[in-house]
Motif scaffolding. Structure first.
Motif, short mmCIF file in Angstrom:
data_model
loop_
_atom_site.label_atom_id
_atom_site.label_comp_id
_atom_site.label_asym_id
_atom_site.label_seq_id
_atom_site.Cartn_x
_atom_site.Cartn_y
_atom_site.Cartn_z
N ASP A 1 -51.14 9.11 56.88
CA ASP A 1 -49.94 8.31 56.73
C ASP A 1 -50.01 7.66 55.48
O ASP A 1 -50.86 6.99 55.10
N VAL B 1 -42.74 9.13 53.48
CA VAL B 1 -43.12 9.92 54.93
C VAL B 1 -42.73 11.51 54.74
O VAL B 1 -43.55 12.24 55.19
N ASP C 1 -46.74 10.35 61.68
CA ASP C 1 -45.16 10.15 61.96
C ASP C 1 -44.73 11.59 62.04
O ASP C 1 -44.63 12.16 61.13
N HIS D 1 -47.39 7.98 66.68
CA HIS D 1 -46.68 6.87 66.00
C HIS D 1 -45.68 6.24 66.86
O HIS D 1 -45.52 5.05 66.94
N THR D 2 -44.91 7.04 67.84
CA THR D 2 -43.82 6.44 68.34
C THR D 2 -44.21 5.86 69.85
O THR D 2 -43.35 5.22 70.38
N PRO E 1 -39.31 7.47 60.68
CA PRO E 1 -40.40 6.69 60.89
C PRO E 1 -40.10 5.46 62.00
O PRO E 1 -39.19 4.72 62.04
N SER E 2 -40.96 5.48 63.01
CA SER E 2 -40.89 4.46 64.17
C SER E 2 -41.07 3.23 63.92
O SER E 2 -42.19 3.00 63.37
#
Length: 536
Positions: free
Chosen positions: A354, A378, A403, A421-422, A532-533
């Protein structure tokens, strides 16, 4: 004779007043001299005590799983500082002067950390023993400081006075001053000060979350014991595999375990080891956020990678630092990808870390003003990896991003993209590029249950991972989604999914892809958001 005696008596009578005057003059000079000696003794003693305290007033000790450094220094006000790099420090009004204690938490002890990982119940025992660890360390520190102060004073007095008697006096005074100072600190100690700390650095946000932190600490032991039982039940899952609708794995089948977002949860390692053993895993793939802050003490958490005895392919998440990646790379079975490729168990895998390092702040939630800079970072990571995949001399079977918003540029370059990521598991299909192969996106949940933040809600975040089955042509045949706990019920779930023949079509939802500098299209219901979370 009489005349001589009279002359002598007369001389004596004349000398007597002179001797008296000399004695009267000598007494003040002698008093000043003695005062000078006393002052010199005090100055030498204080100098020796200060020098000895700085030179020897420090010891290393174990506090729970941490290796800590205790330092003592002269002070008028007293108190204690607990340094927690890189988060900041806790300032405690623990006692009165004239001694100041500094506790610096360093690296995690690998042996003790592994004990915590193997037995979650030992977390409770470690918290109880930490108080005794501090007490024992402070006692050693006090004795060492006294000895060092007395020795430094004796050496300094010997050099200054060159007199055994005065040197001994200085040593005795140093012993009295040092022991008295430490005794005063011990007599004025305030145990309740730990409940009223002041914060420095990133820890200034601690008061806002201290209530949740206390509740999490109180609930964690119960939660860990529940997970212990659930992890033990994972071994029973494998006995049901033969009854699931999956083709019989051929000798050429490759089994990949996809994990992500461990966030320092030691229970995740136990679950990974159980699945690796029971499902005969060939390769473990980690799509990042193995730590929370990317700090040096956290780096020892990755030591469990070497215990798996299986290839471990890793990319850095936005909570992982360069030190984290280096610690993973130091494991004998690990491969760290950063815009590079590797071939493991016949699978060619490409991955990129990332581009952000944001453990101290949340990224913008979807639709709440995502900055162009972050979006470009990202998406740019995905573009870089897409170029690497296209340039690879071997066809890439799997691409790794942290991500899922980085996945868009990879459409058509490879058949499968894995992400995390989420903290929510999703499976979708990237928009197909004309005349290119279709690309599926698998977003894993949190294998660590989002770490301690996973306990903040009413229901803990489940521990999630997936087993992917590849045939001899390295195409995905099926996958198992494993979910442990986290739903408020004592359960372990395994869901088997068969990959449909692409010629027959499938019903996997399409994931929209963001573009540089442009608005992000909303994702359809049930598919992962392609921005992006904030949870990672």
């Amino acid at each position: 004779m009489d005349g001589q005696e009279n002359e002598q008596h007369g001389a004596a009578d004349e000398a007597a007043p002179e001797d008296a005057r000399a004695r009267r003059q000598w007494r003040p000079r002698n008093a000043l001299r003695r005062l000078g000696v006393v002052l010199a003794l005090l100055v030498v003693t204080l100098a020796g005590v200060v020098a000895g305290t700085y030179a020897g007033g420090h010891v290393g000790t174990d506090i729970g799983p941490f290796r800590a450094q205790l330092n003592l220094s002269p002070s008028l006000s007293g108190g204690t500082t607990v340094d927690i790099p890189p988060l900041g420090a806790l300032l405690l009004d623990s006692h009165d002067g004239p001694a100041y204690l500094t506790v610096e938490l360093g690296a995690l002890d690998q042996r003790r950390t592994e004990a915590l990982i193997d037995d979650p119940a030992s977390i409770s025992r470690a918290s109880q023993s930490a108080v005794e660890d501090v007490r024992a360390g402070v006692m050693r520190l006090g004795l060492k400081t006294v000895g060092s102060a007395v020795l430094a004073t004796l050496l300094l007095a010997g050099l200054v006075f060159r007199d055994a008697r005065r040197t001994a006096w200085a040593g005795g005074l140093a012993l009295a001053v040092t022991a008295g100072s430490l005794g005063l600190a011990a007599a004025t100690i305030r145990p309740q000060a730990i409940e009223e700390p002041r914060y420095e650095g990133l820890l200034v946000n601690a008061p806002a979350i201290v209530g949740d932190a206390r509740r999490i600490a109180n609930d964690y032991t119960k939660y860990a014991e529940q997970l212990q039982r659930l992890v033990g039940n994972v071994s029973k899952l494998y006995t049901t595999v033969s009854a699931l609708p999956v083709v019989q794995p051929s000798p050429g089948t490759t089994r990949v375990l996809h994990v992500s977002d461990m966030h320092l949860n030691p229970t995740g390692w136990q679950l990974i080891r159980t699945v690796v053993e029971q499902f005969n895993i060939d390769v473990v793939i980690d799509t990042g956020d193995i730590t929370d802050w990317g700090s040096e003490p956290e780096a020892s958490f990755v030591g469990s990678i070497g215990l798996l005895k299986k290839p471990y392919v890793y990319i850095r998440g936005n909570h992982d630092s360069a030190k984290t990646a280096a610690a993973v790379a130091a494991q004998p079975n690990a491969v760290v990808l950063d815009n590079s490729t590797t071939t493991v168990a016949g699978l060619t895998i490409a991955g990129i870390g990332d581009p952000r390092f944001t453990p101290d702040k949340e990224t913008s939630p979807a639709g709440s003003g995502l900055t162009k800079v972050v979006a470009d970072q990202v998406i740019g990571a995905g573009e870089q990896l897409a170029a690497t995949v296209k340039a690879s001399p071997k066809p890439v079977n799997i691409a790794l991003v942290h991500d899922p918003a980085s996945a868009g540029p990879l459409s058509g370059t490879c058949p499968l993209v894995l992400a995390g990521h989420t903290h929510a598991r999703q499976v979708s299909k990237l928009p197909q590029v004309p005349d290119k192969q279709p690309t599926q996106l698998f977003v894993e949940g949190s294998t660590g249950g989002a770490g301690l933040r996973g306990l903040e809600g009413e229901k803990p975040t489940p521990l999630s991972m997936s087993v992917l089955y590849f045939d001899q042509q390295k195409l995905l045949q099926a996958y198992d989604d494993i979910t442990v706990g986290g739903t408020g019920q004592s359960q372990v779930n395994l869901e088997r999914h068969i990959i449909q023949d692409p010629k027959k079509g499938d019903q996997v939802p399409v994931t929209p892809t963001p573009t540089r500098g442009g608005p992000v299209s909303p994702a359809p219901t049930g598919s992962p958001t392609a921005t992006p979370s904030p949870t990672g």
